[in-house]
Design a protein around this motif. Structure first.
Motif, PDB file in Angstrom:
ATOM      1  N   UNK A 119       5.182   2.466  -5.609  1.00  0.00           N
ATOM      2  CA  UNK A 119       3.963   2.079  -6.114  1.00  0.00           C
ATOM      3  C   UNK A 119       3.619   1.960  -7.692  1.00  0.00           C
ATOM      4  N   UNK A 120       4.499   2.779  -8.158  1.00  0.00           N
ATOM      5  CA  UNK A 120       4.542   2.456  -9.752  1.00  0.00           C
ATOM      6  C   UNK A 120       5.138   1.099 -10.257  1.00  0.00           C
ATOM      7  N   UNK A 121       6.266   0.545  -9.651  1.00  0.00           N
ATOM      8  CA  UNK A 121       6.766  -0.395  -9.903  1.00  0.00           C
ATOM      9  C   UNK A 121       6.033  -1.665  -9.297  1.00  0.00           C
ATOM     10  N   UNK A 122       5.026  -1.635  -8.521  1.00  0.00           N
ATOM     11  CA  UNK A 122       4.129  -2.406  -7.918  1.00  0.00           C
ATOM     12  C   UNK A 122       2.977  -2.799  -8.772  1.00  0.00           C
ATOM     13  N   UNK A 123       2.934  -1.727  -9.829  1.00  0.00           N
ATOM     14  CA  UNK A 123       1.803  -2.058 -10.645  1.00  0.00           C
ATOM     15  C   UNK A 123       0.352  -1.109 -10.558  1.00  0.00           C
ATOM     16  N   UNK A 124       0.417  -0.035  -9.510  1.00  0.00           N
ATOM     17  CA  UNK A 124      -0.642   0.867  -9.270  1.00  0.00           C
ATOM     18  C   UNK A 124      -0.559   1.630 -10.648  1.00  0.00           C
ATOM     19  N   UNK A 125      -1.945   1.962 -10.979  1.00  0.00           N
ATOM     20  CA  UNK A 125      -2.285   2.798 -12.081  1.00  0.00           C
ATOM     21  C   UNK A 125      -1.872   4.581 -11.956  1.00  0.00           C
ATOM     22  N   UNK A 126      -1.459   5.263 -12.812  1.00  0.00           N
ATOM     23  CA  UNK A 126      -0.975   6.601 -12.555  1.00  0.00           C
ATOM     24  C   UNK A 126      -2.272   7.256 -12.247  1.00  0.00           C
ATOM     25  N   UNK A 127      -3.382   7.264 -12.795  1.00  0.00           N
ATOM     26  CA  UNK A 127      -4.484   7.896 -12.143  1.00  0.00           C
ATOM     27  C   UNK A 127      -4.695   7.787 -10.841  1.00  0.00           C
ATOM     28  N   UNK A 128      -4.682   6.609 -10.203  1.00  0.00           N
ATOM     29  CA  UNK A 128      -4.739   6.267  -8.975  1.00  0.00           C
ATOM     30  C   UNK A 128      -3.936   6.779  -7.941  1.00  0.00           C
ATOM     31  N   UNK A 129      -2.630   6.923  -8.428  1.00  0.00           N
ATOM     32  CA  UNK A 129      -1.666   7.601  -7.748  1.00  0.00           C
ATOM     33  C   UNK A 129      -1.863   8.976  -7.799  1.00  0.00           C
ATOM     34  N   UNK A 130      -2.098   9.577  -8.915  1.00  0.00           N
ATOM     35  CA  UNK A 130      -2.248  11.163  -8.975  1.00  0.00           C
ATOM     36  C   UNK A 130      -3.468  11.528  -8.025  1.00  0.00           C
ATOM     37  N   UNK A 131      -4.654  10.644  -8.117  1.00  0.00           N
ATOM     38  CA  UNK A 131      -5.548  11.026  -7.273  1.00  0.00           C
ATOM     39  C   UNK A 131      -5.310  11.106  -5.620  1.00  0.00           C
ATOM     40  N   UNK A 132      -4.447  10.044  -5.525  1.00  0.00           N
ATOM     41  CA  UNK A 132      -3.722  10.043  -4.040  1.00  0.00           C
ATOM     42  C   UNK A 132      -3.044  11.161  -3.572  1.00  0.00           C
ATOM     43  N   UNK A 133      -2.262  11.585  -4.417  1.00  0.00           N
ATOM     44  CA  UNK A 133      -1.327  12.795  -4.392  1.00  0.00           C
ATOM     45  C   UNK A 133      -2.274  14.017  -4.194  1.00  0.00           C
ATOM     46  N   UNK A 134      -3.153  14.204  -4.881  1.00  0.00           N
ATOM     47  CA  UNK A 134      -4.032  15.224  -4.823  1.00  0.00           C
ATOM     48  C   UNK A 134      -4.933  15.330  -3.614  1.00  0.00           C
ATOM     49  N   UNK A 135      -5.152  14.111  -3.159  1.00  0.00           N
ATOM     50  CA  UNK A 135      -5.996  14.019  -1.963  1.00  0.00           C
ATOM     51  C   UNK A 135      -5.195  14.420  -0.636  1.00  0.00           C
ATOM     52  N   UNK A 136      -3.658  13.889  -0.753  1.00  0.00           N
ATOM     53  CA  UNK A 136      -2.961  14.082   0.334  1.00  0.00           C
ATOM     54  C   UNK A 136      -2.482  15.480   0.338  1.00  0.00           C
ATOM     55  N   UNK A 137      -2.385  16.185  -0.590  1.00  0.00           N
ATOM     56  CA  UNK A 137      -1.989  17.618  -0.664  1.00  0.00           C
ATOM     57  C   UNK A 137      -3.113  18.654   0.096  1.00  0.00           C
ATOM     58  N   UNK A 138      -4.129  18.137  -0.377  1.00  0.00           N
ATOM     59  CA  UNK A 138      -5.669  19.021   0.357  1.00  0.00           C
ATOM     60  C   UNK A 138      -5.382  18.435   1.797  1.00  0.00           C
ATOM     61  N   UNK A 139      -5.089  17.213   2.080  1.00  0.00           N
ATOM     62  CA  UNK A 139      -5.296  17.017   3.539  1.00  0.00           C
ATOM     63  C   UNK A 139      -4.193  17.637   4.202  1.00  0.00           C
ATOM     64  N   UNK A 140      -3.042  17.547   3.924  1.00  0.00           N
ATOM     65  CA  UNK A 140      -1.785  18.313   4.401  1.00  0.00           C
ATOM     66  C   UNK A 140      -2.029  19.518   4.644  1.00  0.00           C
TER      67      UNK A 140
END
Length: 313
Positions: free
Chosen positions: A175-196
Protein backbone atom coordinates in the motif's frame (compact mmCIF):
# COMPACT_ATOMS: atom_id res chain seq x y z
CA UNK A 1 6.77 -6.02 44.72
CA UNK A 2 4.92 -7.32 41.68
CA UNK A 3 6.59 -8.41 38.44
CA UNK A 4 4.72 -9.13 35.21
CA UNK A 5 7.20 -10.84 32.90
CA UNK A 6 5.68 -10.89 29.43
CA UNK A 7 7.11 -12.10 26.15
CA UNK A 8 7.41 -8.53 24.88
CA UNK A 9 7.45 -6.29 27.98
CA UNK A 10 8.48 -6.81 31.59
CA UNK A 11 6.80 -4.58 34.16
CA UNK A 12 7.40 -4.12 37.86
CA UNK A 13 5.80 -2.16 40.69
CA UNK A 14 6.30 -1.62 44.39
CA UNK A 15 3.16 -0.89 46.39
CA UNK A 16 2.46 0.30 49.91
CA UNK A 17 0.12 -1.31 52.45
CA UNK A 18 -2.82 0.53 50.87
CA UNK A 19 -2.08 -0.90 47.40
CA UNK A 20 -0.85 2.43 46.05
CA UNK A 21 1.93 2.21 43.48
CA UNK A 22 5.04 3.80 44.94
CA UNK A 23 7.22 3.28 41.89
CA UNK A 24 7.18 1.35 38.64
CA UNK A 25 9.47 0.33 35.79
CA UNK A 26 9.07 -1.41 32.44
CA UNK A 27 11.44 -2.61 29.73
CA UNK A 28 11.28 -4.67 26.57
CA UNK A 29 12.02 -8.29 27.47
CA UNK A 30 14.06 -8.83 24.28
CA UNK A 31 14.10 -12.60 24.75
CA UNK A 32 16.05 -12.43 28.02
CA UNK A 33 13.69 -12.30 30.98
CA UNK A 34 16.41 -12.72 33.62
CA UNK A 35 18.51 -9.73 32.52
CA UNK A 36 15.42 -7.62 31.91
CA UNK A 37 14.10 -8.34 35.40
CA UNK A 38 17.46 -7.23 36.79
CA UNK A 39 17.06 -3.90 34.97
CA UNK A 40 13.53 -3.49 36.31
CA UNK A 41 14.65 -4.28 39.86
CA UNK A 42 17.52 -1.80 39.64
CA UNK A 43 15.17 1.01 38.59
CA UNK A 44 12.68 0.13 41.31
CA UNK A 45 15.47 0.12 43.87
CA UNK A 46 16.75 3.50 42.70
CA UNK A 47 13.31 5.02 43.28
CA UNK A 48 12.79 4.03 46.92
CA UNK A 49 14.53 4.92 50.15
CA UNK A 50 15.90 1.65 51.53
CA UNK A 51 16.57 3.33 54.89
CA UNK A 52 12.85 3.80 55.48
CA UNK A 53 11.29 1.11 53.27
CA UNK A 54 11.77 -2.55 52.53
CA UNK A 55 10.08 -5.06 50.26
CA UNK A 56 8.63 -7.84 52.41
CA UNK A 57 7.05 -10.00 49.68
CA UNK A 58 7.26 -10.45 45.94
CA UNK A 59 4.82 -11.93 43.42
CA UNK A 60 5.32 -12.88 39.78
CA UNK A 61 2.98 -13.33 36.83
CA UNK A 62 3.32 -13.49 33.06
CA UNK A 63 4.90 -16.01 30.72
CA UNK A 64 8.12 -16.32 32.78
CA UNK A 65 6.40 -16.23 36.19
CA UNK A 66 7.68 -19.63 37.35
CA UNK A 67 11.31 -19.07 36.34
CA UNK A 68 11.58 -15.56 37.80
CA UNK A 69 9.50 -16.49 40.82
CA UNK A 70 11.90 -19.32 41.60
CA UNK A 71 15.00 -17.16 41.19
CA UNK A 72 13.65 -14.28 43.29
CA UNK A 73 11.96 -16.31 46.01
CA UNK A 74 8.45 -15.13 45.20
CA UNK A 75 5.76 -15.89 47.78
CA UNK A 76 3.05 -15.77 45.09
CA UNK A 77 3.16 -17.03 41.50
CA UNK A 78 -0.17 -16.73 39.66
CA UNK A 79 -1.58 -16.52 36.14
CA UNK A 80 -2.20 -13.29 34.25
CA UNK A 81 -6.00 -13.49 34.39
CA UNK A 82 -6.05 -13.44 38.19
CA UNK A 83 -3.36 -10.76 38.45
CA UNK A 84 -4.98 -8.53 35.82
CA UNK A 85 -8.38 -8.82 37.45
CA UNK A 86 -7.21 -8.08 40.98
CA UNK A 87 -5.16 -5.10 39.83
CA UNK A 88 -8.10 -3.67 37.89
CA UNK A 89 -10.74 -4.33 40.56
CA UNK A 90 -8.50 -2.61 43.11
CA UNK A 91 -8.94 0.64 41.17
CA UNK A 92 -12.35 0.03 39.57
CA UNK A 93 -14.42 -2.13 41.97
CA UNK A 94 -17.48 -2.04 39.70
CA UNK A 95 -15.74 -3.14 36.50
CA UNK A 96 -17.71 -5.64 34.41
CA UNK A 97 -15.42 -6.15 31.42
CA UNK A 98 -11.64 -6.00 31.17
CA UNK A 99 -10.18 -5.65 27.70
CA UNK A 100 -6.44 -6.24 27.50
CA UNK A 101 -4.25 -5.96 24.41
CA UNK A 102 -0.58 -6.47 25.11
CA UNK A 103 2.48 -7.19 23.01
CA UNK A 104 1.54 -10.63 21.72
CA UNK A 105 -1.50 -11.63 23.76
CA UNK A 106 -4.98 -10.20 23.88
CA UNK A 107 -7.61 -11.24 26.38
CA UNK A 108 -11.08 -10.43 27.64
CA UNK A 109 -12.10 -10.96 31.25
CA UNK A 110 -15.71 -10.78 32.41
CA UNK A 111 -16.17 -9.82 36.05
CA UNK A 112 -19.11 -9.85 38.44
CA UNK A 113 -18.72 -8.39 41.94
CA UNK A 114 -14.95 -8.61 41.61
CA UNK A 115 -15.02 -12.30 40.61
CA UNK A 116 -13.95 -13.65 37.22
CA UNK A 117 -16.94 -15.31 35.51
CA UNK A 118 -15.42 -15.90 32.06
CA UNK A 119 -12.33 -15.11 30.00
CA UNK A 120 -10.76 -15.77 26.61
CA UNK A 121 -7.41 -15.25 24.88
CA UNK A 122 -6.56 -14.52 21.26
CA UNK A 123 -6.17 -17.70 19.27
CA UNK A 124 -4.87 -16.14 16.06
CA UNK A 125 -1.57 -14.54 15.09
CA UNK A 126 -0.32 -11.68 17.26
CA UNK A 127 -0.79 -9.31 14.32
CA UNK A 128 -3.70 -7.78 16.24
CA UNK A 129 -1.53 -6.91 19.25
CA UNK A 130 1.11 -4.39 20.30
CA UNK A 131 4.12 -6.10 18.71
CA UNK A 132 2.53 -5.58 15.33
CA UNK A 133 2.27 -1.84 15.99
CA UNK A 134 5.93 -1.78 17.07
CA UNK A 135 7.00 -3.44 13.83
CA UNK A 136 4.75 -1.12 11.84
CA UNK A 137 6.43 1.94 13.37
CA UNK A 138 9.82 0.57 12.27
CA UNK A 139 8.52 -0.16 8.77
CA UNK A 140 7.22 3.39 8.42
CA UNK A 141 10.24 4.93 10.16
CA UNK A 142 8.14 6.82 12.68
CA UNK A 143 8.07 7.05 16.47
CA UNK A 144 5.54 4.62 17.91
CA UNK A 145 4.18 7.42 20.12
CA UNK A 146 3.22 9.35 16.97
CA UNK A 147 1.02 6.56 15.60
CA UNK A 148 -2.21 7.50 17.47
CA UNK A 149 -2.10 11.14 16.37
CA UNK A 150 -1.35 10.21 12.76
CA UNK A 151 -4.05 7.52 12.73
CA UNK A 152 -6.68 9.92 14.09
CA UNK A 153 -5.88 12.21 11.14
CA UNK A 154 -6.57 9.48 8.58
CA UNK A 155 -9.34 10.54 6.20
CA UNK A 156 -9.82 7.49 4.00
CA UNK A 157 -11.07 4.05 4.98
CA UNK A 158 -8.32 1.58 4.03
CA UNK A 159 -8.90 -2.09 4.74
CA UNK A 160 -5.95 -3.85 6.41
CA UNK A 161 -6.01 -7.56 7.22
CA UNK A 162 -4.43 -8.30 10.62
CA UNK A 163 -5.02 -12.05 10.87
CA UNK A 164 -1.38 -12.75 10.04
CA UNK A 165 1.57 -10.48 10.86
CA UNK A 166 3.63 -11.56 7.84
CA UNK A 167 0.82 -11.02 5.35
CA UNK A 168 -0.24 -7.79 7.03
CA UNK A 169 3.25 -6.30 6.78
CA UNK A 170 3.46 -7.34 3.13
CA UNK A 171 0.09 -5.71 2.51
CA UNK A 172 1.19 -2.50 4.23
CA UNK A 173 4.41 -2.28 2.23
CA UNK A 174 2.42 -2.78 -0.97
CA UNK A 175 0.00 0.00 0.00
CA UNK A 176 2.90 2.36 0.71
CA UNK A 177 4.42 1.61 -2.68
CA UNK A 178 1.05 2.27 -4.29
CA UNK A 179 1.04 5.77 -2.83
CA UNK A 180 -1.39 5.51 0.08
CA UNK A 181 -0.81 8.07 2.84
CA UNK A 182 0.70 6.94 6.13
CA UNK A 183 -2.16 8.46 8.10
CA UNK A 184 -4.74 6.47 6.16
CA UNK A 185 -2.74 3.25 6.51
CA UNK A 186 -2.35 3.76 10.26
CA UNK A 187 -6.05 4.53 10.65
CA UNK A 188 -6.80 1.30 8.81
CA UNK A 189 -4.45 -0.66 11.05
CA UNK A 190 -5.99 0.69 14.28
CA UNK A 191 -9.47 -0.04 12.93
CA UNK A 192 -8.42 -3.57 11.99
CA UNK A 193 -6.89 -4.22 15.43
CA UNK A 194 -10.11 -3.19 17.14
CA UNK A 195 -12.21 -5.21 14.70
CA UNK A 196 -9.99 -8.28 15.09
CA UNK A 197 -10.33 -8.10 18.87
CA UNK A 198 -14.11 -7.80 18.80
CA UNK A 199 -14.60 -10.53 16.17
CA UNK A 200 -12.11 -13.01 17.58
CA UNK A 201 -11.21 -12.49 21.23
CA UNK A 202 -14.56 -11.07 22.38
CA UNK A 203 -16.74 -13.06 20.00
CA UNK A 204 -19.77 -14.52 21.76
CA UNK A 205 -19.04 -12.71 25.04
CA UNK A 206 -21.59 -10.49 26.75
CA UNK A 207 -19.70 -7.23 27.11
CA UNK A 208 -21.08 -4.97 29.82
CA UNK A 209 -20.01 -1.55 31.09
CA UNK A 210 -18.00 -0.34 32.92
CA UNK A 211 -15.27 -1.49 30.52
CA UNK A 212 -11.62 -1.05 31.48
CA UNK A 213 -9.03 -1.18 28.69
CA UNK A 214 -5.61 -2.43 29.85
CA UNK A 215 -2.30 -3.24 28.20
CA UNK A 216 0.18 -1.20 26.20
CA UNK A 217 -2.19 -0.79 23.24
CA UNK A 218 -4.62 1.09 25.49
CA UNK A 219 -2.23 4.04 25.15
CA UNK A 220 -3.17 4.22 21.46
CA UNK A 221 -6.21 6.51 21.43
CA UNK A 222 -6.99 5.61 17.83
CA UNK A 223 -7.57 1.98 18.86
CA UNK A 224 -9.55 3.16 21.88
CA UNK A 225 -11.80 5.23 19.61
CA UNK A 226 -12.36 2.32 17.22
CA UNK A 227 -13.26 -0.04 20.07
CA UNK A 228 -15.70 2.49 21.49
CA UNK A 229 -17.34 2.79 18.07
CA UNK A 230 -17.62 -0.97 17.58
CA UNK A 231 -18.88 -1.71 21.11
CA UNK A 232 -20.98 1.42 21.55
CA UNK A 233 -19.50 1.92 25.00
CA UNK A 234 -16.91 4.21 26.57
CA UNK A 235 -13.51 2.75 27.44
CA UNK A 236 -11.88 3.50 30.81
CA UNK A 237 -8.11 3.82 30.37
CA UNK A 238 -6.03 4.30 33.50
CA UNK A 239 -2.63 6.02 33.35
CA UNK A 240 -1.19 2.74 34.72
CA UNK A 241 -3.16 0.52 32.33
CA UNK A 242 0.02 -1.33 31.31
CA UNK A 243 0.83 -2.12 34.97
CA UNK A 244 -2.41 -3.81 36.06
CA UNK A 245 -0.92 -7.30 36.03
CA UNK A 246 2.10 -6.22 38.07
CA UNK A 247 -0.16 -4.32 40.48
CA UNK A 248 -2.46 -7.30 40.87
CA UNK A 249 0.29 -9.79 41.64
CA UNK A 250 1.86 -7.34 44.12
CA UNK A 251 -1.49 -7.12 45.92
CA UNK A 252 -1.76 -10.93 45.93
CA UNK A 253 1.74 -11.17 47.43
CA UNK A 254 0.79 -8.71 50.17
CA UNK A 255 -2.51 -10.45 50.90
CA UNK A 256 -0.82 -13.85 51.12
CA UNK A 257 0.61 -12.68 54.47
CA UNK A 258 3.77 -14.61 53.68
CA UNK A 259 6.75 -12.38 54.32
CA UNK A 260 10.14 -12.97 52.80
CA UNK A 261 12.28 -9.83 52.84
CA UNK A 262 13.58 -9.17 49.36
CA UNK A 263 17.29 -8.67 48.81
CA UNK A 264 17.84 -6.05 46.11
CA UNK A 265 21.40 -7.28 45.70
CA UNK A 266 19.91 -10.09 43.63
CA UNK A 267 20.56 -7.88 40.62
CA UNK A 268 24.25 -8.64 41.14
CA UNK A 269 23.77 -12.38 41.52
CA UNK A 270 24.63 -14.89 38.84
CA UNK A 271 21.25 -16.17 37.70
CA UNK A 272 21.04 -18.75 34.94
CA UNK A 273 19.23 -21.76 33.58
CA UNK A 274 20.61 -24.91 32.04
CA UNK A 275 18.83 -27.53 29.99
CA UNK A 276 19.72 -31.18 30.45
CA UNK A 277 18.73 -34.04 28.19
CA UNK A 278 18.30 -36.94 30.57
CA UNK A 279 18.80 -40.38 29.06
CA UNK A 280 18.50 -42.32 32.33
CA UNK A 281 15.29 -43.96 31.07
CA UNK A 282 13.07 -44.14 28.00
CA UNK A 283 11.27 -40.90 28.91
CA UNK A 284 14.26 -38.86 27.65
CA UNK A 285 13.12 -35.83 29.66
CA UNK A 286 14.40 -32.36 28.85
CA UNK A 287 15.01 -30.87 32.28
CA UNK A 288 15.34 -27.16 33.00
CA UNK A 289 17.55 -26.54 36.03
CA UNK A 290 17.70 -23.11 37.69
CA UNK A 291 20.85 -21.82 39.39
CA UNK A 292 21.56 -18.87 41.66
CA UNK A 293 25.27 -18.19 42.14
CA UNK A 294 25.98 -21.68 40.77
CA UNK A 295 23.70 -23.29 43.35
CA UNK A 296 20.79 -25.39 42.09
CA UNK A 297 17.55 -23.90 43.42
CA UNK A 298 14.92 -25.77 41.40
CA UNK A 299 14.25 -27.85 38.31
CA UNK A 300 11.30 -29.02 36.25
CA UNK A 301 10.44 -31.07 33.19
CA UNK A 302 11.26 -34.45 34.74
CA UNK A 303 8.97 -37.44 35.25
CA UNK A 304 11.25 -39.39 37.60
CA UNK A 305 11.61 -38.45 41.26
CA UNK A 306 15.31 -39.30 41.48
CA UNK A 307 17.54 -37.15 39.28
CA UNK A 308 21.17 -38.10 39.85
CA UNK A 309 22.04 -36.40 36.57
CA UNK A 310 21.62 -32.97 38.25
CA UNK A 311 24.36 -33.64 40.80
CA UNK A 312 27.08 -33.34 38.18
CA UNK A 313 25.78 -30.24 36.41
Amino acid sequence: MGLDIGSVMTKGVIIDKNNNIITSASYYTNGNSIETVKRVIKELRDNIDEDTSRVVAIGTTGSAKKLIGTLLGAVTVKNEVMAETIGTVNIYPNVKTIIEIGGEDSKIILVNDGIVTDYAFNTLCSAGAGLFIDNLAKQLNIDINDIPKLALNGKNNINVATRCMVFAETDLIHKLQMGYKKEDILAGVCRAIASSYVNNVAKGKKILAPIVFNGGVSKNMAVVKELETLLGEEMIVNKNAHLMGALGIAIMARESKKERVFDFNIQNYKLETKMINCDSCDNNCQIVSVYKNDQLVDHWGNRCKELPILKNV
